[in-house]
Structure formats: C-alpha cells, structure tokens
Write a protein that holds these residues in place. Structure first.
Motif, PDB file in Angstrom:
ATOM      1  N   ARG A 124       0.839  -1.195   0.000  1.00 28.44           N
ATOM      2  CA  ARG A 124       0.000   0.000   0.000  1.00 28.44           C
ATOM      3  C   ARG A 124       0.885   1.261   0.000  1.00 28.44           C
ATOM      4  O   ARG A 124       0.825   2.097   0.926  1.00 28.44           O
ATOM      5  CB  ARG A 124      -0.948   0.011   1.211  1.00 28.44           C
ATOM      6  N   THR A 126      -6.897  -8.021   4.253  1.00 30.43           N
ATOM      7  CA  THR A 126      -6.966  -6.577   4.115  1.00 30.43           C
ATOM      8  C   THR A 126      -6.559  -5.943   5.445  1.00 30.43           C
ATOM      9  O   THR A 126      -6.456  -6.633   6.470  1.00 30.43           O
ATOM     10  CB  THR A 126      -8.388  -6.133   3.749  1.00 30.43           C
ATOM     11  N   PRO A 127      -6.319  -4.632   5.483  1.00 31.52           N
ATOM     12  CA  PRO A 127      -6.014  -3.987   6.773  1.00 31.52           C
ATOM     13  C   PRO A 127      -7.102  -4.183   7.817  1.00 31.52           C
ATOM     14  O   PRO A 127      -6.829  -4.147   9.023  1.00 31.52           O
ATOM     15  CB  PRO A 127      -5.862  -2.513   6.389  1.00 31.52           C
ATOM     16  N   ALA A 128      -8.347  -4.426   7.365  1.00 33.44           N
ATOM     17  CA  ALA A 128      -9.451  -4.665   8.306  1.00 33.44           C
ATOM     18  C   ALA A 128      -9.517  -6.109   8.766  1.00 33.44           C
ATOM     19  O   ALA A 128     -10.388  -6.454   9.570  1.00 33.44           O
ATOM     20  CB  ALA A 128     -10.770  -4.258   7.669  1.00 33.44           C
ATOM     21  N   GLY A 129      -8.615  -6.968   8.264  1.00 33.56           N
ATOM     22  CA  GLY A 129      -8.609  -8.368   8.674  1.00 33.56           C
ATOM     23  C   GLY A 129      -9.498  -9.264   7.844  1.00 33.56           C
ATOM     24  O   GLY A 129      -9.701 -10.430   8.190  1.00 33.56           O
ATOM     25  N   GLU A 130     -10.031  -8.779   6.732  1.00 36.16           N
ATOM     26  CA  GLU A 130     -10.905  -9.572   5.869  1.00 36.16           C
ATOM     27  C   GLU A 130     -10.065 -10.398   4.905  1.00 36.16           C
ATOM     28  O   GLU A 130      -9.083  -9.910   4.329  1.00 36.16           O
ATOM     29  CB  GLU A 130     -11.845  -8.658   5.098  1.00 36.16           C
ATOM     30  N   HIS A 153      -2.639  -5.804  -0.272  1.00 36.81           N
ATOM     31  CA  HIS A 153      -3.152  -6.601   0.838  1.00 36.81           C
ATOM     32  C   HIS A 153      -1.971  -7.376   1.404  1.00 36.81           C
ATOM     33  O   HIS A 153      -0.831  -7.186   0.969  1.00 36.81           O
ATOM     34  CB  HIS A 153      -4.297  -7.514   0.397  1.00 36.81           C
TER      35      HIS A 153
END
Length: 319
Positions: A31, A79-83, A104
């Motif tokens: 990123r 992803t940064p959100a943990g998904e 990611h």
C-alpha cells in the motif's frame, strides 16, 4: 509502506527507514505512498497502480518492460481490516533486484525474510530471490489447503456423529463453515493458477539466461508442486460437495421426521374430528341427541377411534 532488504550471505537483512535503495536486493511495497513510489521509480522502474494490477487481461499482468519482467499473481491474504481476500501481487524482476507491489497482506511476505536462508534456490541473485519467495508462497497455499481439508474432515465427522441427532442450529453452522472453506479453496485455486502462469512466463522470458538455466531444476520442482496442489484442490472440491450433500441430507431427514410426526397426529385426530363434526350437525331427526348417555357415547367413540388408529399405526411400524 516500503520495506527494503539487502543480502548478507544467505540472510536477508532489513534496512532502516530512509536508507538508500541503491544496493537493495528486495524492495517490498505494501500500500505504498506516493513518495515511496517515487523513491523506487528513481531507480528506473515503473510501479503499476492497483487498477493496472487488477486488470483482467493477461497481457496487462505478464509483460516485459526493457530489462524488467512484470508478473502479477492473484494471492490470498488479509486486508487492513482483517478480511480474507484474493488480491493482485506484482513481482518486478530487474537485473539488480526484486520489487514486489501489493495492496493486501499475504502471509509469505511476512515470513519469507526470516526463512530466506532455508530456500532451495538461495537468495544470491534476484532470480534466486524470486524463486525463493515463490517457494514460500507455494508452501503457504499448501498449508491453507491442508487446513481446509482438516476442517472438512472434522465437519463430516460431526455430521455423521451417531451419538445424537444434530440440532438445526448446528447443521446451519456446519453449512456456513463448509461455505467458508469452499471460498478459501477457490481463492487458493486462483492463486495456484495465476502462479502457474507466472512461472511459465518467467521460464519463457528468462529461460536463456545463464542464471535461470542453473535454476531450471528448482523451477520445474515449483511447477510440479503447483500441479500437485491443483489436484489437491480438485479433491477438496469433491469433499466440499460431499459435505454439502451430507448436511443437506441430514436437514431433509429432520424435516421428514417432523412432517411424519405431523402427519401421524393428523391421522390420529381425524376420526374424532369426523365424529364431532357429525354430531355437531343441526338436524332435527338425530336420535342420539335424545339419549341420556349420548355425550358419553360420543366421547367413548372418539377415544376408541383414536386408540384403534394408534394401534394400527404401531402395527404398520409407522410410529
């Protein structure tokens, strides 16, 4: 985020933030910010955008620009959100270094710097570093498949458990778990297919180089591993189908049992309902209405029909 590494023997050593990128062996862009992209582009390498990396056309994912090979694979990660998602990762192989661009977080990019010394190809050149990173990615995909297989085995054992009937909530959770593992297997399969194309392109474009010629045994081993893992995904896909069919079969059996009980109850109470509706008709000429024991007669007749129906169902082994 920009992480840069240099090689010291067979070990990757992380460079501090702000260090010169001239002598780096591997630059990992996660990123990246505009200033980080500019710092890498100062080395004479063009960095693709996320839109370029996600382009479906195969010509946009595998190409040669000057002396640099651009190879994009779709790999599972977070992803940064943990998904959990599958996203593009671009490997830029230049004569001086390896550059990776991702948006990611596939786990191999976190673990490889600590395990680079165990790589079969070594890390003494960009090509060796690239094949070593691919080896780590393949090992991670194999771990994911092994974990998915273990979950499916556990799920099937739970569905086939003879100790007691599974509740509807548990069966619903089982279907959700199977769906999650099926999604994971599909993402791993996509990663395997894209890696196979990457290695085929790498072999075709750099196969005549002396360094690549020495690495052909390692390259062939990676390709065999990819083929074996693709066969494993086919096997796990069949296990997913078996798990879904088995779980749905158990749900259908439960529904059939419920409907059978409801049907039996309807059959038991049908004769009393008929009797009650008969004596409830408003006709003047009904002798039973004048009996002193007409009420007891109707109740007894209802009990007798219920008992008779119950005994008949038991005799037919429908209850």
């Amino acid at each position: 985020m920009l992480r840069a590494y240099e090689t010291r023997g067979d070990v990757l050593q992380a460079l501090p933030n702000g260090a010169s990128l001239t002598d780096t062996a591997w630059i990992d862009l996660y990123r990246p910010m505009p200033e980080q992209i500019a710092a890498v582009q100062d080395l004479g390498v063009s960095i693709p955008t996320l839109e370029d990396m996600a382009e479906i056309e195969i010509s946009s994912r595998l190409y040669v620009d000057g002396q640099s090979n651009y190879m994009t694979a779709m790999l599972p990660g977070l992803t940064p959100a943990g998904e959990s998602v599958s996203g593009p990762v671009t490997f830029i192989l230049t004569p001086e270094r390896l550059i990776t661009v991702r948006h990611h977080a596939p786990r191999p990019f976190e673990t490889f710097p600590c395990r680079a010394d165990r790589s079969a190809s070594g890390i003494r050149s960009p090509d060796r570093l690239f094949l070593g990173l691919i080896e780590e990615v393949i090992a991670r995909l194999a771990d994911l498949l092994e974990g998915a297989g273990a979950v499916l085995d556990s799920t099937l054992r739970g569905v086939f458990d003879q100790q007691g009937r599974q509740s509807s909530d548990l069966l619903q959770q089982t279907l959700q778990r199977i769906g999650q593992e099926s999604d994971l297997i599909a993402r791993v399969r996509l990663g395997l297919l894209s890696l196979e194309r990457v290695l085929t392109f790498y072999s075709a474009t750099r196969g005549k180089m002396s360094e690549t010629a020495k690495l052909k045994p390692v390259l062939r081993a990676h390709q065999r591993d990819l083929q074996a893992l693709q066969e494993h995904t086919d096997f796990l896909t069949s296990r997913v189908s078996l798990s879904v069919d088995t779980t749905m079969g158990m749900i259908n059996l439960q529904q059939n049992d419920i409907m059978r009980v409801m049907s039996m109850l309807a059959a038991l109470f049908l004769p009393p309902t008929l009797i009650a509706s008969t004596y409830g008709m408003n006709f003047e000429d009904m002798p039973e209405l004048q009996w002193d024991f007409g009420y007891q007669w109707a109740i007894g007749l209802m009990v007798a029909t219920v008992t008779g129906t119950y005994l008949f169902l038991r005799w037919k082994k429908w209850l």
